[in-house]
Design a protein around this motif. Sequence first.
Motif, PDB file in Angstrom:
ATOM      1  N   GLU A 108       0.829  -1.204   0.000  1.00 41.60           N
ATOM      2  CA  GLU A 108       0.000   0.000   0.000  1.00 41.60           C
ATOM      3  C   GLU A 108       0.864   1.256   0.000  1.00 41.60           C
ATOM      4  O   GLU A 108       0.560   2.237  -0.696  1.00 41.60           O
ATOM      5  CB  GLU A 108      -0.916  -0.010   1.225  1.00 41.60           C
ATOM      6  N   SER A 109       1.966   1.223   0.748  1.00 44.43           N
ATOM      7  CA  SER A 109       2.868   2.374   0.805  1.00 44.43           C
ATOM      8  C   SER A 109       3.501   2.651  -0.560  1.00 44.43           C
ATOM      9  O   SER A 109       3.596   3.810  -0.998  1.00 44.43           O
ATOM     10  CB  SER A 109       3.952   2.133   1.853  1.00 44.43           C
ATOM     11  N   HIS A 144       0.786   4.105  -2.827  1.00 43.58           N
ATOM     12  CA  HIS A 144       0.450   5.476  -2.437  1.00 43.58           C
ATOM     13  C   HIS A 144       1.524   6.449  -2.906  1.00 43.58           C
ATOM     14  O   HIS A 144       1.224   7.598  -3.248  1.00 43.58           O
ATOM     15  CB  HIS A 144       0.284   5.555  -0.920  1.00 43.58           C
ATOM     16  N   TRP A 163      -1.640   5.987  -6.184  1.00 45.97           N
ATOM     17  CA  TRP A 163      -2.763   5.051  -6.389  1.00 45.97           C
ATOM     18  C   TRP A 163      -3.465   4.788  -5.057  1.00 45.97           C
ATOM     19  O   TRP A 163      -2.907   4.184  -4.158  1.00 45.97           O
ATOM     20  CB  TRP A 163      -2.271   3.731  -6.981  1.00 45.97           C
ATOM     21  N   ARG A 164      -4.748   5.243  -4.952  1.00 45.40           N
ATOM     22  CA  ARG A 164      -5.481   5.087  -3.706  1.00 45.40           C
ATOM     23  C   ARG A 164      -6.889   4.513  -3.931  1.00 45.40           C
ATOM     24  O   ARG A 164      -7.742   4.591  -3.048  1.00 45.40           O
ATOM     25  CB  ARG A 164      -5.588   6.440  -2.987  1.00 45.40           C
ATOM     26  N   TYR A 165      -7.113   3.982  -5.113  1.00 53.60           N
ATOM     27  CA  TYR A 165      -8.455   3.475  -5.423  1.00 53.60           C
ATOM     28  C   TYR A 165      -8.648   2.093  -4.815  1.00 53.60           C
ATOM     29  O   TYR A 165      -7.767   1.235  -4.862  1.00 53.60           O
ATOM     30  CB  TYR A 165      -8.664   3.433  -6.938  1.00 53.60           C
ATOM     31  N   ARG A 166      -9.827   1.858  -4.260  1.00 55.28           N
ATOM     32  CA  ARG A 166     -10.074   0.614  -3.542  1.00 55.28           C
ATOM     33  C   ARG A 166     -10.399  -0.533  -4.494  1.00 55.28           C
ATOM     34  O   ARG A 166      -9.910  -1.636  -4.340  1.00 55.28           O
ATOM     35  CB  ARG A 166     -11.215   0.808  -2.536  1.00 55.28           C
ATOM     36  N   GLU A 219      -8.749   1.179 -12.332  1.00 55.15           N
ATOM     37  CA  GLU A 219      -9.903   1.315 -11.448  1.00 55.15           C
ATOM     38  C   GLU A 219     -11.060   0.545 -12.089  1.00 55.15           C
ATOM     39  O   GLU A 219     -11.487   0.831 -13.200  1.00 55.15           O
ATOM     40  CB  GLU A 219     -10.238   2.800 -11.290  1.00 55.15           C
ATOM     41  N   ALA A 226      -7.236  -2.976   0.109  1.00 58.34           N
ATOM     42  CA  ALA A 226      -5.782  -3.106   0.075  1.00 58.34           C
ATOM     43  C   ALA A 226      -5.336  -4.552   0.272  1.00 58.34           C
ATOM     44  O   ALA A 226      -4.376  -5.012  -0.361  1.00 58.34           O
ATOM     45  CB  ALA A 226      -5.156  -2.200   1.147  1.00 58.34           C
TER      46      ALA A 226
END
Length: 634
Positions: A357-358, A361, A365-368, A422, A458
């Motif tokens: 995730e880090s 980010h 990229w933060r889309y679930r 996405e 994530a």
Amino acid sequence: MGEEGDRSSVNIRSTGDVEVLRESLAAAERRAATLAELTALMSEGRDSLALAQRAVELTARATRAAGAFVYLWDRDEERLVLRVATDGWQQGHLGKIKLRIGEGVTGWVALMRQAVVLGKDPQKDPRYKDFPELREGSFRSMVAIPIVAPGEDVLGVFTLYALKKNAFDSSDVSLASEVGGLLASGLVQSETLTQLRVQSAAAQFLRDLPEDSWGSLESCLHAMASQCAVDLESDVCVIEVTTDSAHAQHGTYGMAISSSFREEHGGAWGTRPLDRSVLLETLTPLSMQRLRIPLGTSAPIGAVTCFRMKKFRADDEVLLEGIGAQIAAGALSLHGTERVRPVLDQLFTSTDVSTTESILHRYGWRYRTSCATVIRVQTNNAAELRTPDDERVRLALQDVLDTQGGESILLGTGGRYVALLEASEPGRRLALVSRLGDLGKQPGVRLTAGVGPVANDANELHRAIRHALHAFYWAELTAPSDSEVVGFEDIAHLRLLPRTAIGMAGDLRELMNSFGAVLKYDIDNSTDLAQTLDSFLTNSGSAAKSSAELFIHRNTLRQRIQRIEELIGRSPEEFEDWVTAGVAIRLIRESETELARPGQRVRCPLGVLTLGKSCCGIPSACPVAAGKKPSRTL
């Protein structure tokens, strides 16, 4: 009167003996002086060509030769190349006259490692090869000596020529032989010194950089490129380091161009700022020699590439490898080990959700709800530098992602990528698979991709990236030379198959060796025994089902089974494990399908038709060989 005559003849003989003695002493002095000077030159560490040039001059003077040449063995060209000659027109042809081992008298001497003395008209010798540009037709005597160091291969040949017949006596040949031995020792010593200089230059590389170049990675790479270009005598040097910074290519580079190259070709880029793309446009039509090595071994962080007009030698490659290790160390010290590692390596080796995730980010990229795809693209027109082709590939892939709607990101470079799409809208993932398949069908493009399942958070995305990587491995495995897109759902149930196959490997190998005789018989006689055996095993040995499936009479089936039994030495009805036997014959039939494709009747080095499109490299495992010595009649 008789006594006076006798005394006169004695005086004449004595005078003749004195002249011979004087000449012998003079020859001995010339020999001693020649060997002494060459020995002194060797002790000074002169380079091999300087030593050979002086040897030619001294030996020609000592033996009163009209011409002397030294041919040295060139490992890269695999030829004896004229490197040294006495003063005159011959020097204009240094490096241009080349002989194979065994070609001409000189090549014969190198092949046999024996000296040759031709006292009369060397041109009449059947081994003689004429080079009109050297004007050897005027020579009437010739001596050729191999240059061989103890325990070494032939290093070259030393030749002497004279304008009169029988010009060289035994002392001349002896001197030439000793000079040849000194040259051999000098060449070995020079090669050792060259290797030491290479090691020293590589070790001193970072120390020679200016202090102010260590302010940033980019300035340091430019300084390194300049130093590398000097050490490698290159016209252009480019150093590329992959980073996770915000560069469009996720990397930075350093570039150095010699002043002579800039003056000659600088007009090609005009007023445009010089970058890798512009530089490539200049280099492409020049057909320059290129030497490129990766920076790092197990996980390369980039590459260094040198260009020049003259050919790179083995010593240059060794030097560049040493310098490359220093460049990698310098880059890592400035930018940090983890941040210089390619982003794909970071993703694929991430062991937990938070690390993945880090990384994502960091790239925004933060889309679930996401779909991960691992992609590899190869093109037939791969460029000397990575950027231009990489830019075109990235644009094509980004176009594929953009047409799906929604947000997307493309990570990676140099043909290896991870795409994140996405995927909140149904159908986007299937459309992506279709568009990637279309891209892989374009001429000159090989695209393999693994598409992971849709991830909703994530935790799932961390697993989905690994699932996409597994699917990618299957795509690479099933299409070694073609394009292929594989979804994880297509191979999820096969994850344990490799482990199962390894457990069956021994039995499969034995059966395939046996069944190979069936395939060979089919190829030689245009029969269908392999198909018959496949049907028989699939139907659990039922003659009724097999004959119906093959549209043949039962008696025909029995005759075929009997022929198969004769070929493999056992009855198919006696197999203990019908599942393994069925897999073995199915693999054999797959090889038969490959062999039947147009243009795919490939021969391995041993002369047999190979399994699939390329030789496995293990003749004993080739099904066609049937466990026997491969036939050369196929």
